[in-house]
Design a protein around this motif. Structure first.
Motif, PDB file in Angstrom:
ATOM      1  N   PRO A 130      42.580  61.850  29.207  1.00 43.91           N
ATOM      2  CA  PRO A 130      42.336  60.853  28.157  1.00 43.91           C
ATOM      3  C   PRO A 130      43.512  60.786  27.187  1.00 43.91           C
ATOM      4  O   PRO A 130      43.999  61.819  26.716  1.00 43.91           O
ATOM      5  CB  PRO A 130      41.082  61.374  27.444  1.00 43.91           C
ATOM      6  N   LEU A 131      43.951  59.575  26.924  1.00 42.25           N
ATOM      7  CA  LEU A 131      45.070  59.351  26.005  1.00 42.25           C
ATOM      8  C   LEU A 131      44.572  59.544  24.575  1.00 42.25           C
ATOM      9  O   LEU A 131      43.510  59.037  24.213  1.00 42.25           O
ATOM     10  CB  LEU A 131      45.568  57.919  26.201  1.00 42.25           C
ATOM     11  N   ILE A 185      49.933  63.989  23.240  1.00 41.35           N
ATOM     12  CA  ILE A 185      49.726  62.749  23.982  1.00 41.35           C
ATOM     13  C   ILE A 185      48.314  62.638  24.540  1.00 41.35           C
ATOM     14  O   ILE A 185      47.696  61.575  24.498  1.00 41.35           O
ATOM     15  CB  ILE A 185      50.758  62.656  25.133  1.00 41.35           C
ATOM     16  N   ALA A 186      47.791  63.754  25.058  1.00 37.23           N
ATOM     17  CA  ALA A 186      46.525  63.689  25.790  1.00 37.23           C
ATOM     18  C   ALA A 186      45.598  64.834  25.397  1.00 37.23           C
ATOM     19  O   ALA A 186      46.042  65.866  24.897  1.00 37.23           O
ATOM     20  CB  ALA A 186      46.794  63.755  27.294  1.00 37.23           C
ATOM     21  N   ALA A 187      44.300  64.630  25.636  1.00 37.33           N
ATOM     22  CA  ALA A 187      43.292  65.651  25.369  1.00 37.33           C
ATOM     23  C   ALA A 187      43.007  66.417  26.661  1.00 37.33           C
ATOM     24  O   ALA A 187      42.650  65.813  27.675  1.00 37.33           O
ATOM     25  CB  ALA A 187      42.017  64.995  24.848  1.00 37.33           C
ATOM     26  N   PHE A 188      43.159  67.742  26.617  1.00 38.78           N
ATOM     27  CA  PHE A 188      42.958  68.595  27.795  1.00 38.78           C
ATOM     28  C   PHE A 188      41.558  69.203  27.789  1.00 38.78           C
ATOM     29  O   PHE A 188      41.189  69.885  26.839  1.00 38.78           O
ATOM     30  CB  PHE A 188      43.983  69.733  27.814  1.00 38.78           C
ATOM     31  N   ASP A 189      40.778  68.986  28.861  1.00 36.73           N
ATOM     32  CA  ASP A 189      39.566  69.768  29.086  1.00 36.73           C
ATOM     33  C   ASP A 189      40.002  71.130  29.612  1.00 36.73           C
ATOM     34  O   ASP A 189      41.169  71.318  29.977  1.00 36.73           O
ATOM     35  CB  ASP A 189      38.666  69.039  30.096  1.00 36.73           C
ATOM     36  N   THR A 241      43.140  53.753  28.913  1.00 30.65           N
ATOM     37  CA  THR A 241      42.793  54.785  27.929  1.00 30.65           C
ATOM     38  C   THR A 241      43.103  56.174  28.469  1.00 30.65           C
ATOM     39  O   THR A 241      42.815  57.171  27.827  1.00 30.65           O
ATOM     40  CB  THR A 241      41.306  54.711  27.559  1.00 30.65           C
ATOM     41  N   THR A 242      43.663  56.230  29.683  1.00 33.09           N
ATOM     42  CA  THR A 242      44.090  57.504  30.251  1.00 33.09           C
ATOM     43  C   THR A 242      45.604  57.484  30.445  1.00 33.09           C
ATOM     44  O   THR A 242      46.226  56.425  30.432  1.00 33.09           O
ATOM     45  CB  THR A 242      43.432  57.750  31.626  1.00 33.09           C
ATOM     46  N   VAL A 243      46.162  58.687  30.632  1.00 38.16           N
ATOM     47  CA  VAL A 243      47.599  58.789  30.859  1.00 38.16           C
ATOM     48  C   VAL A 243      47.842  59.827  31.962  1.00 38.16           C
ATOM     49  O   VAL A 243      47.134  60.835  32.038  1.00 38.16           O
ATOM     50  CB  VAL A 243      48.341  59.176  29.553  1.00 38.16           C
ATOM     51  N   ALA A 244      48.808  59.551  32.817  1.00 36.13           N
ATOM     52  CA  ALA A 244      49.210  60.515  33.852  1.00 36.13           C
ATOM     53  C   ALA A 244      50.362  61.338  33.293  1.00 36.13           C
ATOM     54  O   ALA A 244      51.393  60.796  32.900  1.00 36.13           O
ATOM     55  CB  ALA A 244      49.626  59.779  35.118  1.00 36.13           C
TER      56      ALA A 244
END
Ligand code: TXA
Ligand code: MG
Length: 319
Positions: A95-96, A71-75, A111-114
């Protein structure tokens, strides 16, 4: 402490979610009002049941890190926070990813997701369902978040397909929401995990949101989705070169010459219209029209939220 639940009710919750239903599920924080996060109509029913005045983005709950990574990109810092605090009451704004199956209504077109991985029966439900669930707190907008099945029942009982009773919740207040930006951790909402706990875990200061609003509502974010095309509301006739966002049994003059037409709900169902809103606007935007004309949408029920979003899209673009 959020107890475990018998297999039978657990399976009922899973089945209802798989059928597109909305189900109250206990997390360790508060009871969530859950829908399959990939099902736009189910998510629209969540907004409707809560009577939310507008489409605030919802937290997406995941069963494991693998599901989160789809679902999301992890730093690196966000990954470290997830490793340390998941499952638990920490929500990360990330970031989604582009190819995600998450319905755009869940993220309000951002463009982001919680994201968070909860503890308790909600986690068991998702492990069986093998899908992410979108879940705000299971209360009518403006009321107190429920920490027991009874509280959910008293508030929303008749509007839900099922309430999974896991006893009183352990944490009793919502998750902490943070966002890593340029290597710093910003606190967007204080909650079940303290800033001190986070600082101790990663050896880094947590900055408060400061003068910025505690929660970045979609309408306040520069990245909030607005189409490239201009938008005009309550159109009664179409001008040449325009695209049409229709609703119901559309009879608008000039529609035959439209560059593109999308109908939010040919049958006039506001729930279906809410589920289709962002995807249809995006599709019309891609056809390259300079103007998207929008037919009048009834201003009741979910129509109020739809019109709120549309009037933001139609507002003069000052900045
Ligand atoms: O403990 C909790 O977090 C509970 C349980 C059910 O998990 N859920 C919860 O959800 O409190 P809700 O919908 O009541 O609150 C979600 C908050 C909203 O204030 C929303 O603005 C914020 O999360 N949010 C969601 N997506 C966001 C995003 N992409 N950027 C910033 N804030 C976001
Ligand atoms: Mg809430």
């Amino acid at each position: 402490m959020t107890g475990s639940v018998p297999a039978d009710p657990l399976q009922r919750a899973v089945d209802a979610l798989r059928r597109g239903g909305i189900v109250a599920v206990p997390t360790e924080t508060v009871y969530g009002l859950a829908a399959d996060a990939t099902d736009g109509q189910a998510v629209a029913r969540v907004f409707e049941a809560k009577g939310r005045p507008q489409f605030n983005p919802l937290i997406v709950h995941v069963a494991d890190r693998a599901m989160a990574d789809q679902i999301a990109a992890f730093d690196a810092l966000s990954a470290a926070l997830a490793d340390r605090f998941w499952p638990g009451p920490l929500t990360l704004v990330l970031p989604l990813k582009e190819d995600t199956a998450i319905h755009p209504l869940v993220t309000a077109g951002l463009t982001t997701v919680a994201l968070r991985m909860p503890q308790g029966p909600a986690l068991e439900v998702m492990s069986k369902l093998q899908r992410p669930i979108a879940a705000p707190s299971a209360n009518t907008s403006g009321r107190i978040s429920p920490t027991s099945a009874q509280a959910v029942h008293d508030d929303l009982g008749t509007k839900l397909d099922f309430i999974l009773d896991g006893g009183p919740t352990q944490v009793g207040l919502e998750s902490t929401i943070v966002k890593v930006e340029g290597g710093t951790i910003r606190l967007l909402r204080p909650g079940g995990i303290t800033a001190e706990e986070i600082e101790k875990a990663v050896g880094q200061t947590v900055t408060s949101a400061g003068a910025r609003p505690a929660i970045e509502a979609p309408g306040m974010l520069a990245s909030h989705y607005a189409p490239a095309a201009a938008v005009r509301l309550e159109a009664e006739a179409l001008q040449p070169g325009e695209a049409l966002l229709a609703f119901g049994n559309s009879r608008i003059a000039g529609a035959d010459a439209a560059l593109a037409v999308r109908n939010l709900s040919p049958s006039g169902d506001l729930r279906e219209a809410a589920a289709n809103l962002y995807a249809h606007l995006q599709a019309l935007d891609r056809c390259g029209a300079g103007m998207i004309a929008v037919e009048t949408i009834p201003h009741h029920g979910l129509g109020v939220a739809i019109n709120d979003r549309l009037s933001r899209a139609a507002a003069p673009r000052g900045k």
